[in-house]
Design a protein around this motif. Structure first.
Motif, PDB file in Angstrom:
ATOM      1  N   TYR A  22       0.743  -1.004   0.185  1.00 28.50           N
ATOM      2  CA  TYR A  22       0.144   0.084   0.197  1.00 28.50           C
ATOM      3  C   TYR A  22       0.693   0.942   0.025  1.00 28.50           C
ATOM      4  CZ  TYR A  22      -4.154  -2.104   0.775  1.00 28.50           C
ATOM      5  OH  TYR A  22      -5.281  -3.648   0.903  1.00 28.50           O
ATOM      6  N   SER A  24       4.164   1.476  -0.943  1.00 32.78           N
ATOM      7  CA  SER A  24       4.610   1.969  -2.503  1.00 32.78           C
ATOM      8  C   SER A  24       3.562   2.535  -3.865  1.00 32.78           C
ATOM      9  CB  SER A  24       4.654   0.457  -3.267  1.00 32.78           C
ATOM     10  OG  SER A  24       5.833  -0.722  -2.160  1.00 32.78           O
ATOM     11  N   GLU A  25       2.370   1.676  -3.384  1.00 32.16           N
ATOM     12  CA  GLU A  25       1.626   2.282  -4.046  1.00 32.16           C
ATOM     13  C   GLU A  25       0.758   3.731  -4.060  1.00 32.16           C
ATOM     14  OE1 GLU A  25      -2.972   0.843  -3.898  1.00 32.16           O
ATOM     15  OE2 GLU A  25      -2.169  -0.747  -5.168  1.00 32.16           O
ATOM     16  N   HIS A  51       0.674  -5.367  -9.644  1.00 37.27           N
ATOM     17  CA  HIS A  51       0.549  -4.677 -10.621  1.00 37.27           C
ATOM     18  C   HIS A  51       0.782  -2.988 -10.309  1.00 37.27           C
ATOM     19  CE1 HIS A  51      -0.535  -3.484  -5.669  1.00 37.27           C
ATOM     20  NE2 HIS A  51      -0.971  -2.737  -6.499  1.00 37.27           N
ATOM     21  N   ILE A  52       2.028  -3.568  -9.533  1.00 39.61           N
ATOM     22  CA  ILE A  52       2.807  -1.668  -9.466  1.00 39.61           C
ATOM     23  C   ILE A  52       4.311  -2.380 -10.547  1.00 39.61           C
ATOM     24  CG2 ILE A  52       2.090  -0.177  -8.034  1.00 39.61           C
ATOM     25  CD1 ILE A  52       3.381  -1.263  -5.656  1.00 39.61           C
ATOM     26  N   ARG A 236      -4.432   0.951   4.076  1.00 42.41           N
ATOM     27  CA  ARG A 236      -4.699   1.895   3.183  1.00 42.41           C
ATOM     28  C   ARG A 236      -4.914   2.885   3.966  1.00 42.41           C
ATOM     29  NH1 ARG A 236      -7.613   0.478  -1.033  1.00 42.41           N
ATOM     30  NH2 ARG A 236      -6.466  -0.288  -2.448  1.00 42.41           N
TER      31      ARG A 236
END
Ligand code: NDP
Ligand code: GDR
Length: 358
Positions: A22, A24-25, A51-52, A236
């Motif tokens: 979370y 990193s996002e 996803h990243i 998050r």
């Protein structure tokens, strides 16, 4: 959407964990270049980052992974030297309380001395004025109840090798801040969960089992202490609090919590209700059972194997300081969190079963 670089560099240890993913996002969305430390593993351990993930062969990648370990100071010094981070988020830890009773020495090496190694890396490399430091401290520090709700002023009383190791981490961060002027802060985070939560922590263990039982792939859920109370928030939202701590002019220590506490038993009841199953409870202690009201089948039993030698019975945090000074607020209530996790696990379990059948 491509986000423009903000010129800042962050280094995250524990990048492959729930919070690492979370965070990193969040940092990538803010324009940071993010370096993550991942352990070498014989099996795939970057599932939360898919996803990243960026192909390292791309020009100027902004998400870069490095092999490393909190028990290897030469490795940590080299990574800090290479990446010259503006911000370090030390999230890496043997983070399972019960497992820390089985591996106490390793837990203290990774969680306590590991924190010292990173702080020393900053000092050895002369980065005291450049690099800000976030330490993943924990509500487990409070341990045996001294007062409720627990705030930054509540005395600590650790109740596990994990908590004792994190206690060292907490104080060495305070010491390096005072001794060397490093911008180092402790986030004393209460339990935070999400669909990315590790599968052996109680909330995720429950939501996965509920999904598997509902879909007919599991008969029963075995748990330990159903009377423990936890202050559960959404991961998050908590990683945003970590970032806010490092954006302040002065370093400090902050509690992040919701201010509400819930029994493990009530989380179980709520999770089953999300899939249309009503649980009625009977018996007490090791004989307690959760029965499906619709079918009369026993779905939940107590297994003393999951009891801890010393337990933390009650956690409820007071996030007033974070709210006032950082402007941090939590939004997700534990009931919404539980619903989100069950919904995600209904999909995960179905997908896994399809894959197994192929
Ligand atoms: P996870 O268990 O999901 O992630 C832990 C991370 O640390 C993983 O990336 C793991 O790697 C890595 N790690 C473990 N040992 C080492 C090591 N020796 N060297 C390098 N990396 C290592 O934890 P969370 O994301 O939930 O928590 C993040 C941090 O916050 C932890 O320090 C935890 O103790 C603390 N904390 C968590 C709370 C919560 O409720 N989630 C509350 C308060 C504090 P791998 O993937 O290879 O296992
Ligand atoms: P905790 O989380 O120990 O609070 O540490 P966990 O979800 O493991 O346990 C919460 C409570 O549930 C009780 N429990 C069970 N726990 C597990 N794991 N499995 C069971 O079957 C079970 N049955 C009952 C536990 O006894 C406990 O009281 C987490 C971690 O993320 C730490 O790294 C972090 O520091 C703290 O939260 C805040």
């Amino acid at each position: 959407m491509t986000v423009e670089s903000n010129g800042k560099v962050a280094l995250i240890t524990g990048v492959t964990g729930q919070d690492g993913a979370y965070l990193s996002e969040l940092l990538l969305a803010k324009g940071y270049t993010v370096h993550g430390v991942k352990r070498r593993s014989s099996s795939f351990n970057t599932g939360r980052l898919e996803h990243i993930y960026q192909d390292p062969h791309e020009a100027n990648p902004r998400f870069i992974l490095h092999y490393g370990d909190m028990t290897d100071s030469t490795n940590l010094i080299r990574i800090v030297q290479q990446t010259q981070p503006d911000e370090i988020y030390n999230l890496a830890a043997q983070s399972h309380v019960q497992v820390s009773f089985e591996t106490p020495e390793y837990t203290s090496n990774a969680d306590a001395t590991g924190t010292l190694r990173l702080l020393e890396a900053i000092r050895i490399l002369g980065l005291e004025k450049k690099t800000r430091f976030y330490q993943a401290s924990t509500s487990e520090l409070y341990g045996l109840v001294q007062e409720v709700p627990q705030s930054e002023k509540t005395p600590f009383y650790p109740r596990s090798p994990y908590a004792a190791a994190k206690l060292y981490g907490y104080w060495i961060v305070v010491n390096y801040r005072e001794a060397y002027g490093i911008h180092a802060s402790n986030g004393i985070l209460f339990n935070h969960e999400s669909p990315l939560r590790g599968e052996t922590f109680v909330t995720r263990k429950i939501t996965r089992a509920v999904a598997a039982i509902k879909q007919g792939f599991q008969d029963k859920l075995y748990l330990g202490n159903l009377d423990a109370k936890r202050d559960w928030g959404h991961a998050r939202e908590y990683v945003r609090g970590m970032w806010l701590m490092l954006q302040q002019d002065t370093p400090d220590d902050y509690v992040l919590a919701t201010g509400e506490t819930t029994l493990v038993r009530d989380f179980v009841t709520k999770a089953f209700s999300e899939v249309g199953i009503t649980i009625t409870w009977s018996g007490a202690g090791v004989d307690e059972k959760g029965t499906c009201a619709e079918t009369g089948k026993v779905l939940v039993e107590v297994d003393p194997r999951y009891f801890r030698p010393t337990e933390v019975e009650l956690l409820i945090g007071d996030p007033t300081k974070a709210k006032t000074k950082l402007g941090w607020v939590h939004e997700t209530k534990w009931q919404q969190l539980c619903a989100e996790m069950v919904a995600a696990d209904m999909i995960n379990v179905a997908r896994e079963q399809r894959r197994n059948a192929e």
